[in-house]
Design an enzyme around this catalytic site. Structure first.
Site, PDB file in Angstrom:
ATOM      1  N   GLY A   1       2.407  -2.660  -1.922  1.00 46.66           N
ATOM      2  CA  GLY A   1       2.640  -2.588  -0.479  1.00 46.66           C
ATOM      3  C   GLY A   1       2.285  -3.832   0.307  1.00 46.66           C
TER       4      GLY A   1
ATOM      5  CG  ASP B   1       0.316  -1.232   2.143  1.00 42.35           C
ATOM      6  OD1 ASP B   1      -0.849  -0.891   1.823  1.00 42.35           O
ATOM      7  OD2 ASP B   1       1.326  -0.724   1.621  1.00 42.35           O
TER       8      ASP B   1
ATOM      9  CG  ASP C   1      -3.352   7.742   4.339  1.00 42.32           C
ATOM     10  OD1 ASP C   1      -3.171   8.027   5.520  1.00 42.32           O
ATOM     11  OD2 ASP C   1      -3.076   8.539   3.416  1.00 42.32           O
TER      12      ASP C   1
ATOM     13  CE  LYS D   1      -0.695   6.773   7.923  1.00 40.07           C
ATOM     14  NZ  LYS D   1      -0.045   7.580   6.846  1.00 40.07           N
TER      15      LYS D   1
ATOM     16  CG  PHE E   1       5.132   8.848   5.409  1.00 37.54           C
ATOM     17  CD1 PHE E   1       4.164   8.676   4.436  1.00 37.54           C
ATOM     18  CD2 PHE E   1       6.411   8.345   5.175  1.00 37.54           C
ATOM     19  CE1 PHE E   1       4.455   8.018   3.245  1.00 37.54           C
ATOM     20  CE2 PHE E   1       6.710   7.691   3.990  1.00 37.54           C
ATOM     21  CZ  PHE E   1       5.726   7.537   3.027  1.00 37.54           C
ATOM     22  CB  VAL E   2       4.507   4.070   8.828  1.00 33.31           C
ATOM     23  CG1 VAL E   2       4.141   4.647  10.191  1.00 33.31           C
ATOM     24  CG2 VAL E   2       3.239   3.715   8.052  1.00 33.31           C
TER      25      VAL E   2
ATOM     26  CG  ASP F   1       6.788   3.049  -1.317  1.00 30.95           C
ATOM     27  OD1 ASP F   1       5.598   2.799  -1.033  1.00 30.95           O
ATOM     28  OD2 ASP F   1       7.115   3.890  -2.162  1.00 30.95           O
TER      29      ASP F   1
ATOM     30  NE  ARG G   1       7.434  -0.856  -2.688  1.00 29.84           N
ATOM     31  CZ  ARG G   1       6.274  -0.223  -2.630  1.00 29.84           C
ATOM     32  NH1 ARG G   1       5.433  -0.466  -1.650  1.00 29.84           N
ATOM     33  NH2 ARG G   1       5.937   0.655  -3.542  1.00 29.84           N
TER      34      ARG G   1
HETATM   35  P1  IMP Z   1      -5.359   5.482   0.564  1.00 30.64           P
HETATM   36  O1  IMP Z   1      -5.912   5.239  -0.806  1.00 30.64           O
HETATM   37  O2  IMP Z   1      -5.212   6.955   0.866  1.00 30.64           O
HETATM   38  O3  IMP Z   1      -6.110   4.759   1.672  1.00 30.64           O
HETATM   39  O4  IMP Z   1      -3.872   5.015   0.595  1.00 30.64           O
HETATM   40  C1  IMP Z   1      -3.535   3.767   0.348  1.00 30.64           C
HETATM   41  C2  IMP Z   1      -2.127   3.647  -0.158  1.00 30.64           C
HETATM   42  O5  IMP Z   1      -1.301   4.811   0.061  1.00 30.64           O
HETATM   43  C3  IMP Z   1      -1.482   2.548   0.619  1.00 30.64           C
HETATM   44  O6  IMP Z   1      -1.754   1.292   0.045  1.00 30.64           O
HETATM   45  C4  IMP Z   1      -0.025   2.926   0.561  1.00 30.64           C
HETATM   46  O7  IMP Z   1       0.533   2.422  -0.627  1.00 30.64           O
HETATM   47  C5  IMP Z   1      -0.018   4.427   0.520  1.00 30.64           C
HETATM   48  N1  IMP Z   1       0.221   4.988   1.867  1.00 30.64           N
HETATM   49  C6  IMP Z   1      -0.668   5.586   2.678  1.00 30.64           C
HETATM   50  N2  IMP Z   1      -0.114   5.958   3.837  1.00 30.64           N
HETATM   51  C7  IMP Z   1       1.195   5.584   3.767  1.00 30.64           C
HETATM   52  C8  IMP Z   1       2.328   5.692   4.685  1.00 30.64           C
HETATM   53  O8  IMP Z   1       2.249   6.201   5.821  1.00 30.64           O
HETATM   54  N3  IMP Z   1       3.493   5.161   4.240  1.00 30.64           N
HETATM   55  C9  IMP Z   1       3.641   4.577   3.025  1.00 30.64           C
HETATM   56  N4  IMP Z   1       2.619   4.454   2.145  1.00 30.64           N
HETATM   57  C10 IMP Z   1       1.410   4.962   2.515  1.00 30.64           C
HETATM   58 MG    MG Z   2      -0.590   0.210  -1.270  1.00 35.82          MG
END
Ligand code: IMP
Ligand code: MG
Length: 177
Positions: free
Chosen positions: A45, A100, A103, A131, A152-153, A159, A165
């Site tokens: 990402g 990127d 979350d 977020k 969700f973006v 992606d 992407r």
């Molecule tokens: P985390 O481990 O939950 O913080 O998520 C990190 C990864 O989940 C990011 O690097 C993204 O690849 C993916 N991700 C989280 N939210 C989104 C979204 O809204 N759109 C697309 N990919 C996301």
């Molecule tokens: Mg990622």
């Protein structure tokens, strides 16, 4: 705008993204002066964000990429992760993780733990999108571009099921779907 089965609407324009990146880079240039940091960008990402950010970084620095593999183990409850690609020695170095989006924070939390075990001098986190409502760990984000709600973006490296992407702007899932 449609990607596969879902509809998305414009959310952050390429101009606003580029303006934000210039601000982030200025802060990093100021904060990390004299640190000769290593940027560690998380694939897939963060590839576009890293490329655009790098062009505004004026301090001596290195750039490398890692990939975090995540998969559910068949016979166990826990989620297993591993990361690959880190080829530079990081002991005693100042690190900046480049994401990127943060979350849940699970990816960053995992990376922090792995990187700390190799005794860097410091670890900072730069993410284009954050977020805060979704965050499940007490992680401090040093350089966050945009704080966004739990939508969700896609676009600008992010992606939906592998697609989107390439889009220069960021879109969010249209409400009602
Ligand atoms: P985390 O481990 O939950 O913080 O998520 C990190 C990864 O989940 C990011 O690097 C993204 O690849 C993916 N991700 C989280 N939210 C989104 C979204 O809204 N759109 C697309 N990919 C996301
Ligand atoms: Mg990622």
């Amino acid at each position: 705008m449609q990607i596969k089965d879902l509809h998305f609407e414009p959310y952050l324009s390429q101009q606003s993204i580029q303006e934000k990146i210039i601000q982030l880079a200025e802060t990093i240039n100021r904060d990390q002066k004299g640190n000769d940091p290593i940027f560690i960008a998380v694939l897939n990402g963060a590839f576009i964000f890293m490329a655009d950010l790098a062009r505004h970084i004026s301090i001596p620095s290195e750039i490398t990429f890692v990939k975090v593999k995540s998969y559910e183990q068949l016979q166990s409850t826990g989620e297993h992760r591993e990361f690959i690609g880190l080829e530079v020695p990081i002991e005693g170095r100042h690190l900046i993780i480049v994401e990127d989006i943060v979350d849940s924070g699970n990816t960053i939390q995992f990376l922090l733990k792995q990187l700390r075990s190799q005794h860097p001098a410091s670890i900072s986190i730069a993410t284009l999108l954050f977020k805060p409502e979704a965050l499940k760990h007490s992680i401090e984000i040093d350089y966050a571009g945009f704080h966004i709600p739990n939508d969700f973006v896609v676009g600008y490296g992010l992606d939906y099921d592998g697609f989107g992407r390439n889009l220069p702007d960021i879109y969010k899932l249209s409400s009602g779907e």
